[in-house]
Design an enzyme around this catalytic site. Structure first.
Site: not given
Ligand code: PAF
Length: 281
Positions: A37, A153
């Site tokens: 992240h 995704q």
């Protein structure tokens, strides 16, 4: 860093920035932040004047309620990490804020959400599309950053932005790995010590398969990967598919002119990990 939990407040903050011509980068997450992240946030910081991160464990994308309950939630650690890398805004909405009423929308993503994760986690990508479209509407970023660990995704979200005709650049970012090769994932902190030692076999096997493909045809390579991982008593392959990187359609023989990716999902006890490897790009 400013923390906002109201969609109206965030929407008006961003509107003001956009009126002033400020570029906005967005990193949507479900928290339990790791280096993967943080790499997205660093990239957004570099490419935009402000970066907004969201943390919301989205109930509609979990097809398994136990998985939803188990999903790690460590918001105070996350806030510390975000402060340390100069994130500008953190959006932490409640369930009621994001879903004041049932969202009944359905999407047509063609093949991209029918295979692999879509086939094994019914409703998962519809849930991802519901939340990402809501977040995009609130944040209206110029660019949004997604990790390539969630390879499928990224394809679904690209499809979504086309479908909704959104002027948002989707920026896929490389997988960040632990020293032993394990793809970073929020779920890794749920692994026991024994499981953690064994899961590195997943990425090791994927890396080795790039050499094996020189000796084996595509079907043999696929079988080799599954056999090697399934030989480990801690690991059970759910699927390993070798697909066209854009359409996600299965490929049955090696073709250098095509972009080809191998995508895997593996059960480790009740934890499910995914990873992928580029064969041709
Ligand atoms: O990749 C994730 O963490 C989630 O699927 C996302 C994109 C934040 C949507 O909930």
């Amino acid at each position: 860093m400013e923390i906002v939990d109201s969609r109206n407040v965030l929407q008006s903050i961003v509107k003001e920035f956009r009126l002033q011509g400020v570029s906005v980068g967005f990193v949507p997450t479900m928290g339990a932040l790791h280096e993967g992240h943080l790499s997205l946030i660093r990239r957004s910081n570099k490419e935009n004047e402000i970066t907004i991160v969201s943390i919301f464990v989205n109930p509609t994308q979990f097809n398994d309620q136990d998985d939803y309950k188990r999903y790690p939630r460590i918001i105070s650690d996350d806030i510390e990490k975000l402060k340390s890398i100069n994130c500008d805004f953190l959006f932490t909405p409640s369930k009621e804020e994001m879903y004041p009423e049932e969202d009944k929308r359905e999407f047509d993503f063609g093949n991209t959400d029918k295979v692999m994760e879509g086939a094994h986690r019914p409703g998962h990508f519809r849930g991802v599309a519901l939340i990402v479209s809501k977040l995009f509407e609130i944040v209206s970023p110029h660019k949004a950053y997604f990790g390539e660990k969630d390879f499928q995704q990224v394809a679904v979200i690209k499809h979504l932005t086309k479908l909704l005709d959104l002027d948002i650049e989707i920026v896929p970012c490389p997988i960040i790995r632990e020293k032993d090769g394990l793809a970073m994932s929020s779920r890794n902190i749920l692994l026991s010590e024994d499981q953690r030692k064994n899961v590195s076999l997943i990425s090791k096997t994927l890396f080795e398969s790039v050499n094996m493909m020189k000796l084996l045809n595509l079907i043999e390579t696929k079988e080799w990967v599954m056999r090697k991982i399934n030989e480990n008593p801690f690991l059970k392959v759910e699927y390993f598919e070798i697909v066209d990187s854009e359409t996600l359609e299965s490929v049955i023989e090696w073709t250098q002119s095509q972009n080809i990716t191998g995508c895997i999902a593996v059960h480790v006890g009740n934890i499910r990990l995914i990873d992928n490897i580029r064969f041709y790009s």
